[in-house]
Design a protein around this motif. Structure first.
Motif, PDB file in Angstrom:
ATOM      1  N   GLU A  36      13.889  13.252  -9.470  1.00 16.70           N
ATOM      2  CA  GLU A  36      12.556  13.088  -8.897  1.00 16.70           C
ATOM      3  C   GLU A  36      12.086  14.332  -8.145  1.00 16.70           C
ATOM      4  O   GLU A  36      10.942  14.397  -7.687  1.00 16.70           O
ATOM      5  N   SER A  37      12.955  15.310  -7.996  1.00 18.08           N
ATOM      6  CA  SER A  37      12.639  16.466  -7.162  1.00 18.08           C
ATOM      7  C   SER A  37      11.335  17.169  -7.554  1.00 18.08           C
ATOM      8  O   SER A  37      10.495  17.437  -6.689  1.00 18.08           O
ATOM      9  N   PRO A  38      11.103  17.492  -8.854  1.00 23.05           N
ATOM     10  CA  PRO A  38       9.835  18.156  -9.203  1.00 23.05           C
ATOM     11  C   PRO A  38       8.613  17.314  -8.848  1.00 23.05           C
ATOM     12  O   PRO A  38       7.608  17.847  -8.365  1.00 23.05           O
ATOM     13  N   LYS A  39       8.701  16.003  -9.081  1.00 20.47           N
ATOM     14  CA  LYS A  39       7.569  15.139  -8.762  1.00 20.47           C
ATOM     15  C   LYS A  39       7.354  15.068  -7.251  1.00 20.47           C
ATOM     16  O   LYS A  39       6.212  15.086  -6.780  1.00 20.47           O
ATOM     17  N   ARG A  40       8.453  14.975  -6.486  1.00 16.63           N
ATOM     18  CA  ARG A  40       8.324  14.938  -5.026  1.00 16.63           C
ATOM     19  C   ARG A  40       7.626  16.197  -4.516  1.00 16.63           C
ATOM     20  O   ARG A  40       6.715  16.136  -3.692  1.00 16.63           O
ATOM     21  N   MET A  41       8.065  17.343  -5.021  1.00 18.90           N
ATOM     22  CA  MET A  41       7.494  18.610  -4.576  1.00 18.90           C
ATOM     23  C   MET A  41       6.019  18.702  -4.945  1.00 18.90           C
ATOM     24  O   MET A  41       5.184  19.150  -4.146  1.00 18.90           O
ATOM     25  N   GLY A  42       5.687  18.268  -6.170  1.00 19.94           N
ATOM     26  CA  GLY A  42       4.301  18.327  -6.614  1.00 19.94           C
ATOM     27  C   GLY A  42       3.399  17.416  -5.799  1.00 19.94           C
ATOM     28  O   GLY A  42       2.282  17.794  -5.428  1.00 19.94           O
ATOM     29  N   TRP A  43       3.881  16.217  -5.496  1.00 17.61           N
ATOM     30  CA  TRP A  43       3.077  15.256  -4.741  1.00 17.61           C
ATOM     31  C   TRP A  43       2.885  15.723  -3.308  1.00 17.61           C
ATOM     32  O   TRP A  43       1.783  15.636  -2.762  1.00 17.61           O
ATOM     33  N   MET A  44       3.949  16.258  -2.688  1.00 17.27           N
ATOM     34  CA  MET A  44       3.815  16.783  -1.331  1.00 17.27           C
ATOM     35  C   MET A  44       2.852  17.962  -1.291  1.00 17.27           C
ATOM     36  O   MET A  44       2.095  18.130  -0.324  1.00 17.27           O
ATOM     37  N   SER A  45       2.844  18.772  -2.343  1.00 20.34           N
ATOM     38  CA  SER A  45       1.900  19.897  -2.406  1.00 20.34           C
ATOM     39  C   SER A  45       0.465  19.390  -2.419  1.00 20.34           C
ATOM     40  O   SER A  45      -0.419  19.955  -1.767  1.00 20.34           O
ATOM     41  N   LYS A  46       0.232  18.308  -3.168  1.00 14.94           N
ATOM     42  CA  LYS A  46      -1.105  17.714  -3.207  1.00 14.94           C
ATOM     43  C   LYS A  46      -1.538  17.245  -1.816  1.00 14.94           C
ATOM     44  O   LYS A  46      -2.683  17.455  -1.406  1.00 14.94           O
ATOM     45  N   VAL A  47      -0.632  16.598  -1.109  1.00 12.96           N
ATOM     46  CA  VAL A  47      -0.951  16.122   0.236  1.00 12.96           C
ATOM     47  C   VAL A  47      -1.348  17.292   1.135  1.00 12.96           C
ATOM     48  O   VAL A  47      -2.364  17.249   1.840  1.00 12.96           O
ATOM     49  N   CYS A  48      -0.560  18.355   1.108  1.00 10.38           N
ATOM     50  CA  CYS A  48      -0.825  19.516   1.972  1.00 10.38           C
ATOM     51  C   CYS A  48      -2.127  20.225   1.592  1.00 10.38           C
ATOM     52  O   CYS A  48      -2.810  20.786   2.453  1.00 10.38           O
ATOM     53  N   GLU A  49      -2.459  20.221   0.301  1.00  7.80           N
ATOM     54  CA  GLU A  49      -3.676  20.896  -0.152  1.00  7.80           C
ATOM     55  C   GLU A  49      -4.929  20.059   0.093  1.00  7.80           C
ATOM     56  O   GLU A  49      -6.000  20.600   0.386  1.00  7.80           O
ATOM     57  N   GLN A  50      -4.817  18.732  -0.039  1.00 11.37           N
ATOM     58  CA  GLN A  50      -5.996  17.875   0.029  1.00 11.37           C
ATOM     59  C   GLN A  50      -6.287  17.349   1.431  1.00 11.37           C
ATOM     60  O   GLN A  50      -7.418  16.971   1.726  1.00 11.37           O
ATOM     61  N   TRP A  51      -5.285  17.306   2.291  1.00 13.48           N
ATOM     62  CA  TRP A  51      -5.502  16.831   3.656  1.00 13.48           C
ATOM     63  C   TRP A  51      -5.694  18.034   4.582  1.00 13.48           C
ATOM     64  O   TRP A  51      -5.001  19.052   4.457  1.00 13.48           O
ATOM     65  N   SER A  52      -6.612  17.911   5.526  1.00 15.82           N
ATOM     66  CA  SER A  52      -6.813  18.966   6.513  1.00 15.82           C
ATOM     67  C   SER A  52      -5.697  18.909   7.557  1.00 15.82           C
ATOM     68  O   SER A  52      -4.974  17.908   7.671  1.00 15.82           O
ATOM     69  N   LEU A  53      -5.574  19.989   8.335  1.00 16.43           N
ATOM     70  CA  LEU A  53      -4.585  19.993   9.410  1.00 16.43           C
ATOM     71  C   LEU A  53      -4.880  18.886  10.420  1.00 16.43           C
ATOM     72  O   LEU A  53      -3.966  18.260  10.962  1.00 16.43           O
ATOM     73  N   ARG A  97      10.811  13.443   4.645  1.00 12.08           N
ATOM     74  CA  ARG A  97      12.059  12.692   4.813  1.00 12.08           C
ATOM     75  C   ARG A  97      11.888  11.234   4.376  1.00 12.08           C
ATOM     76  O   ARG A  97      12.785  10.644   3.772  1.00 12.08           O
ATOM     77  N   LYS A  98      10.731  10.655   4.688  1.00 15.04           N
ATOM     78  CA  LYS A  98      10.456   9.287   4.249  1.00 15.04           C
ATOM     79  C   LYS A  98      10.366   9.216   2.726  1.00 15.04           C
ATOM     80  O   LYS A  98      10.835   8.250   2.099  1.00 15.04           O
ATOM     81  N   LEU A  99       9.772  10.237   2.111  1.00 11.61           N
ATOM     82  CA  LEU A  99       9.633  10.257   0.652  1.00 11.61           C
ATOM     83  C   LEU A  99      10.994  10.319  -0.027  1.00 11.61           C
ATOM     84  O   LEU A  99      11.208   9.687  -1.070  1.00 11.61           O
ATOM     85  N   ARG A 100      11.922  11.064   0.553  1.00 14.16           N
ATOM     86  CA  ARG A 100      13.266  11.149  -0.036  1.00 14.16           C
ATOM     87  C   ARG A 100      13.960   9.795  -0.049  1.00 14.16           C
ATOM     88  O   ARG A 100      14.774   9.527  -0.922  1.00 14.16           O
ATOM     89  N   LYS A 101      13.646   8.953   0.914  1.00 11.59           N
ATOM     90  CA  LYS A 101      14.225   7.606   0.918  1.00 11.59           C
ATOM     91  C   LYS A 101      13.565   6.721  -0.141  1.00 11.59           C
ATOM     92  O   LYS A 101      14.208   5.846  -0.715  1.00 11.59           O
ATOM     93  N   VAL A 102      12.276   6.970  -0.401  1.00 10.11           N
ATOM     94  CA  VAL A 102      11.554   6.203  -1.415  1.00 10.11           C
ATOM     95  C   VAL A 102      11.982   6.617  -2.815  1.00 10.11           C
ATOM     96  O   VAL A 102      12.150   5.775  -3.711  1.00 10.11           O
ATOM     97  N   ALA A 103      12.175   7.926  -3.021  1.00  8.90           N
ATOM     98  CA  ALA A 103      12.546   8.447  -4.340  1.00  8.90           C
ATOM     99  C   ALA A 103      13.714   9.420  -4.178  1.00  8.90           C
ATOM    100  O   ALA A 103      13.539  10.644  -4.232  1.00  8.90           O
ATOM    101  N   PRO A 104      14.941   8.910  -3.964  1.00  7.62           N
ATOM    102  CA  PRO A 104      16.085   9.771  -3.673  1.00  7.62           C
ATOM    103  C   PRO A 104      16.723  10.440  -4.881  1.00  7.62           C
ATOM    104  O   PRO A 104      17.535  11.353  -4.727  1.00  7.62           O
ATOM    105  N   GLU A 105      16.382   9.991  -6.095  1.00  9.59           N
ATOM    106  CA  GLU A 105      17.051  10.512  -7.277  1.00  9.59           C
ATOM    107  C   GLU A 105      16.798  12.014  -7.448  1.00  9.59           C
ATOM    108  O   GLU A 105      15.693  12.514  -7.207  1.00  9.59           O
ATOM    109  N   GLN A 106      17.826  12.745  -7.897  1.00 10.82           N
ATOM    110  CA  GLN A 106      17.712  14.187  -8.074  1.00 10.82           C
ATOM    111  C   GLN A 106      16.632  14.543  -9.088  1.00 10.82           C
ATOM    112  O   GLN A 106      15.919  15.534  -8.940  1.00 10.82           O
TER     113      GLN A 106
END
Length: 253
Positions: free
Chosen positions: A187-204, A176-185
């Motif tokens: 940006e959606s592929p980049k937002r999804m890709g970056w969030m995927s990196k976070v989920c893959e590289q950070w542990s629970l 939700r915070k990221l959508r405020k930083v990059a709200p443009e439509q």
């Protein structure tokens, strides 16, 4: 030649997260099965009306009536009850003939219905659900074995980390915070890709430990498309630099 596309496996159900918030759900019956159905839809923030003679309410349903969690109409079901802006019907009465009549009336009015313990007269099924905060996992046997679904659900839940619900909540807040930083439509592929990196590289554990200030700092790495570790983030290091791990060596973060 084998197709490069997935094989179709017919006979399944379309599993969906059905949003029923503020929808009017009519429950017919007030026994144990009805109590379970009522809890399911209350957890999804639905508005519930129960139609059942008062003597037919079990203790749980009676509690929800007395605490104003649900509306109670103390009489048997009437066909005219379907005229009151009903979005869904859950029938849980021990009367096969009456249940079939309810299902037929719902079909005529195109109201989705579930007739307890009668799979052919159900537009949808209730599965066995594991809930941990925002995380929900449903196991469905397509009406074949509800008890078996419950056993499989317990086995899956037993293998999940205890903190996974909190990790999911933190990821949702970061999105939700990221959508405020990059709200443009665009940006959606980049937002999804970056969030995927976070989920893959950070542990629970890292996701659970992440604080608001960590999120704000992490969002600063969105534009270049990089993802530092939590330790790098707090030390102000760039991803990929050598970092002392507290032992007798170094590692590349």
């Amino acid at each position: 030649m084998k197709s490069k596309y997935p094989e179709v496996q017919g006979g399944g159900s379309l599993l969906l997260a059905w949003q029923v918030r503020n929808k009017h759900i009519l429950v017919i019956g007030g026994g144990e099965v009805a109590a379970g159905r009522i809890l399911n839809v209350l957890n999804a923030d639905a508005k519930v009306t129960v139609i059942c003679p008062s003597e037919g309410l079990n203790d749980e349903v009676a509690h929800r009536v007395s605490s104003s969690q649900i509306t109670h109409i103390p009489r048997p079901f009437l066909p005219s009850d379907l005229n009151n802006d009903v979005d869904m019907v859950l029938c849980a009465v021990d009367d096969p003939i009456a249940s079939t009549q309810v299902y037929k009336l719902c079909k005529e009015k195109r109201i989705p219905a579930n007739i307890a313990d009668v799979p052919p007269e159900c537009d949808f099924y209730f599965g066995s659900v594991h809930r941990d905060g925002p995380l929900q996992i449903m196991i469905s046997t397509n009406g074949n074995g509800p008890k078996l679904a419950n056993i499989v659900r317990r086995q899956i839940a037993g293998g999940l980390p205890e903190n996974i619900g909190d990790a999911v909540r933190k990821v949702g807040l970061l999105r939700r915070k990221l959508r405020k930083v990059a709200p443009e439509q665009g940006e959606s592929p980049k937002r999804m890709g970056w969030m995927s990196k976070v989920c893959e590289q950070w542990s629970l554990e890292d996701l659970c430990e992440m604080k608001d200030e960590d999120m704000e700092a992490l969002l600063g790495y969105y534009k270049p498309g990089t993802v530092p570790s939590l330790n790098q983030l707090r030390l102000g290091q760039e991803p990929g630099v050598f970092e002392f791990d507290g032992s007798f060596g170094w590692y590349i973060g």
